[in-house]
Design a protein around this motif. Sequence first.
Motif, PDB file in Angstrom:
ATOM      1  N   GLU A  72      46.845  42.181  32.114  1.00  0.00           N
ATOM      2  CA  GLU A  72      46.680  42.148  33.571  1.00  0.00           C
ATOM      3  C   GLU A  72      45.437  41.334  33.953  1.00  0.00           C
ATOM      4  OE1 GLU A  72      46.229  45.292  37.152  1.00  0.00           O
ATOM      5  OE2 GLU A  72      47.071  46.087  35.294  1.00  0.00           O
ATOM      6  N   ILE A  97      45.995  37.506  33.477  1.00  0.00           N
ATOM      7  CA  ILE A  97      46.730  36.835  34.552  1.00  0.00           C
ATOM      8  C   ILE A  97      45.832  36.652  35.779  1.00  0.00           C
ATOM      9  CG2 ILE A  97      48.691  37.049  36.150  1.00  0.00           C
ATOM     10  CD1 ILE A  97      49.516  36.294  33.303  1.00  0.00           C
ATOM     11  N   LYS A  98      45.031  37.665  36.080  1.00  0.00           N
ATOM     12  CA  LYS A  98      44.118  37.553  37.238  1.00  0.00           C
ATOM     13  C   LYS A  98      43.101  36.443  37.017  1.00  0.00           C
ATOM     14  CE  LYS A  98      44.391  42.224  39.081  1.00  0.00           C
ATOM     15  NZ  LYS A  98      43.822  43.561  39.055  1.00  0.00           N
ATOM     16  N   LYS A 108      43.964  32.786  37.701  1.00  0.00           N
ATOM     17  CA  LYS A 108      44.089  32.316  39.092  1.00  0.00           C
ATOM     18  C   LYS A 108      43.197  31.090  39.320  1.00  0.00           C
ATOM     19  CE  LYS A 108      44.881  33.335  43.682  1.00  0.00           C
ATOM     20  NZ  LYS A 108      44.156  32.303  44.360  1.00  0.00           N
ATOM     21  N   GLN A 129      50.114  30.492  28.282  1.00  0.00           N
ATOM     22  CA  GLN A 129      49.421  31.062  29.445  1.00  0.00           C
ATOM     23  C   GLN A 129      49.888  30.359  30.723  1.00  0.00           C
ATOM     24  OE1 GLN A 129      47.690  33.541  30.342  1.00  0.00           O
ATOM     25  NE2 GLN A 129      46.004  33.037  31.722  1.00  0.00           N
ATOM     26  N   GLU A 158      53.143  31.606  32.044  1.00  0.00           N
ATOM     27  CA  GLU A 158      53.015  32.865  32.789  1.00  0.00           C
ATOM     28  C   GLU A 158      52.372  32.635  34.158  1.00  0.00           C
ATOM     29  OE1 GLU A 158      52.029  36.602  31.070  1.00  0.00           O
ATOM     30  OE2 GLU A 158      52.238  35.817  29.038  1.00  0.00           O
ATOM     31  N   LEU A 159      51.372  31.759  34.183  1.00  0.00           N
ATOM     32  CA  LEU A 159      50.707  31.467  35.466  1.00  0.00           C
ATOM     33  C   LEU A 159      51.691  30.801  36.427  1.00  0.00           C
ATOM     34  CD1 LEU A 159      47.217  30.066  34.327  1.00  0.00           C
ATOM     35  CD2 LEU A 159      47.776  32.386  35.041  1.00  0.00           C
ATOM     36  N   ASN A 160      52.504  29.918  35.869  1.00  0.00           N
ATOM     37  CA  ASN A 160      53.504  29.193  36.653  1.00  0.00           C
ATOM     38  C   ASN A 160      54.433  30.170  37.369  1.00  0.00           C
ATOM     39  OD1 ASN A 160      54.752  26.913  37.600  1.00  0.00           O
ATOM     40  ND2 ASN A 160      55.926  26.519  35.741  1.00  0.00           N
ATOM     41  N   LYS A 161      54.843  31.189  36.610  1.00  0.00           N
ATOM     42  CA  LYS A 161      55.763  32.187  37.142  1.00  0.00           C
ATOM     43  C   LYS A 161      55.033  33.094  38.154  1.00  0.00           C
ATOM     44  CE  LYS A 161      58.897  35.507  35.154  1.00  0.00           C
ATOM     45  NZ  LYS A 161      59.168  36.274  33.930  1.00  0.00           N
ATOM     46  N   HIS A 162      53.878  33.574  37.749  1.00  0.00           N
ATOM     47  CA  HIS A 162      53.151  34.555  38.567  1.00  0.00           C
ATOM     48  C   HIS A 162      52.638  33.955  39.875  1.00  0.00           C
ATOM     49  CE1 HIS A 162      51.001  38.374  39.012  1.00  0.00           C
ATOM     50  NE2 HIS A 162      50.065  37.649  39.609  1.00  0.00           N
ATOM     51  N   TYR A 163      52.084  32.755  39.791  1.00  0.00           N
ATOM     52  CA  TYR A 163      51.476  32.149  40.990  1.00  0.00           C
ATOM     53  C   TYR A 163      52.389  31.107  41.646  1.00  0.00           C
ATOM     54  CZ  TYR A 163      47.236  34.497  39.450  1.00  0.00           C
ATOM     55  OH  TYR A 163      46.334  35.453  39.074  1.00  0.00           O
ATOM     56  N   LYS A 164      53.632  31.046  41.160  1.00  0.00           N
ATOM     57  CA  LYS A 164      54.652  30.146  41.718  1.00  0.00           C
ATOM     58  C   LYS A 164      54.110  28.722  41.884  1.00  0.00           C
ATOM     59  CE  LYS A 164      57.056  33.890  44.112  1.00  0.00           C
ATOM     60  NZ  LYS A 164      56.374  34.965  43.379  1.00  0.00           N
TER      61      LYS A 164
END
Lengths: 453, 215
Positions: free
Chosen positions: A386, A389-390, A393, A417, A420-426
Amino acid sequence: MNKTGLPKDSYEEKIDKFDSKDVEKALRIFKERLHSDYAAFLNSCVRCGLCADSCQYYLTFRDVESIPAYKINLIAKVFKKYHTQAGKRISRWLGAEEISQVLVREWIDTLFGRCSLCGRCALNCTMGINIPYVIRTARGALAEVGLVPPGLQSTVDTAIKSGNNMGISKEDWLETVEWLEEELQQEVNDSNARLPVDARGSKFLYTINPREAMFFPLSISAVGKIFYAAQENWTFSSENFDVTNYGLYSGDDVASGEMSKRLIDSLKKLNCQILVLAECGHGYNSNRWEAPEWLSQKYDFEVKSIIQVIADYIREGRIKLDPSKNQKRTTLHDPCNLVRLGGLIEEQRYVLKQAVTQFVEMTPNKEKNYCCGGGGGQLAMTRFAERRIKVGKIKADQVLRTGAEIVATPCHNCIDQFMELNKHYKLGIEIKTISEIVADALVLNNPKKISFR
Amino acid sequence: MLEILRYGVILAFCVSFIALCHLIVKTYLFNKKPVYAKSQSRPIKGIVYALGKGMMPWEKESAGRHLLTYLGGILYHTGIFAALFYLFLLLISHRLNSTVVLILRILMFAGIFSGMGLFLKRSTKSQLRRISCPDDFASNLMVDVFLLLALTDTYTFRFRSLFFAVAIVMFLYIPVGKIRHCFFFFYSRILFGLFYGRRGVLPQRRKQSRVNYLI
């Protein structure tokens, strides 16, 4: 039960059992591994706190535990208590502290969970303290008492047991190479195109990140295509092909040395001249800079990144690129272990500028760049996912500011990484290795068109 | 009495110097290992950078972002060196001309001002307080008092005994607490330069890239 009301896992139970025997063991290894340079660093910190803003954990969470000076002082406390006369006598006054279960918990949470060993703090330290290397030494002490977070430890264990961190068997590896060779032959329209394995006397022994074989085979094809175009004399090893070295992150010098030694053994066995490392930040730092120290051995062969090899091909005219084949706006992420800690800074820029029509830099870049957040073993330590991912940003925002559609990065850890960032932060970006971009831009005679990733 | 204190200062300085040298040697001998990896660049370049340009605010983001603290630190340390220089001249009974005294006064005043500023910062910022130990505050205060007495001594001799006494305590305390960084600073910066110099990371031949490459 833990703080969240969930049952304790075996790792937490292990921490609970940390006793005087473990203290002894941890201190012994801490002393053994504490290089004189690090002892100097631990004597130097003035706790000015100016390092805070250089750490992306601090920039994200704004808590004292994320300040690099706080992290290094968790280690300095122990150093002062056991290795300085003043620290032994006036402990509280000097902030010296005995190693205890409470402190060990804090070491784990802070030194493993709030640090990607990116080294940005070291570059910004007033005193010049190499903070990530001191942290790694403390991680090594935790490794000695079996307190490396499970995900990271199991990655190291798998690599030691099976020869690569994904546990790929020799048969599967050879099958993958065979399949990729067929693909390459079709693509370049040449039945003589090869992905050689165990070819004795080759100039290069090429290594990969095992994730390429499992999830990103086109990365391997891309390099194969580049070697084919350059008519290179190279080979894979059927046994030791893993460029990664998670011992760098767990702090376990013995395991780290063992992993790097295997590559050297294969290089010698196959009588190759140069060890060529795949696009892997920590793999480069481990095998280029750290392994000679772990093994106490001066190398009589060269260690190069595939990026350097590609740059040489372009300069020597051995491969021809058509940048118009890569028209999307492309930016570059600098992996910390390759750039800030590895010293490979300009080559990837040179290559990209030859391979794409629009290259745009992130700000800041090069040695001042921010970590993607996945380094330091963070990707393997699910308990800190968690936070990871934060922390990412900052990188996501950096990418967005460039307006790039493609992020190129010479590191598979960073790629994971970024995905995952691509997915999480669109972010809506494509993530590619440098080799994939170069392979797409290659000018060959009568190739079939296959896009890499 | 003053003469005894004068010798006391010299003795305390010598003890401090020897203790610091001992600390440095002890540290140097801590698990010394040769370096095996082949250098990519000349380490000396890194050392020169680390002790010079590498400390400038435009090179170091942490200094650039905290310019006031950075300047405060520089003024504080300049003031300390001015006070030490003044103390040295007193010890060898050298008479100073008024211009030199004026310069020293300005530097010492700026030093006290900065030192107190840094002390206030450490006392009032909760996060900075949490990373501090009593030694951090004591060392700062001790040096501030030393500076204040040195400055006072340029106006009146009345507190000279106290000035010498504080100097003795300060010198003897240096190897014990954080002020030892006066020696370790150079040690650390050299190691920093060696590390990044060998690896070809610093100094950078080219600046941060700002230009976008568009065909």
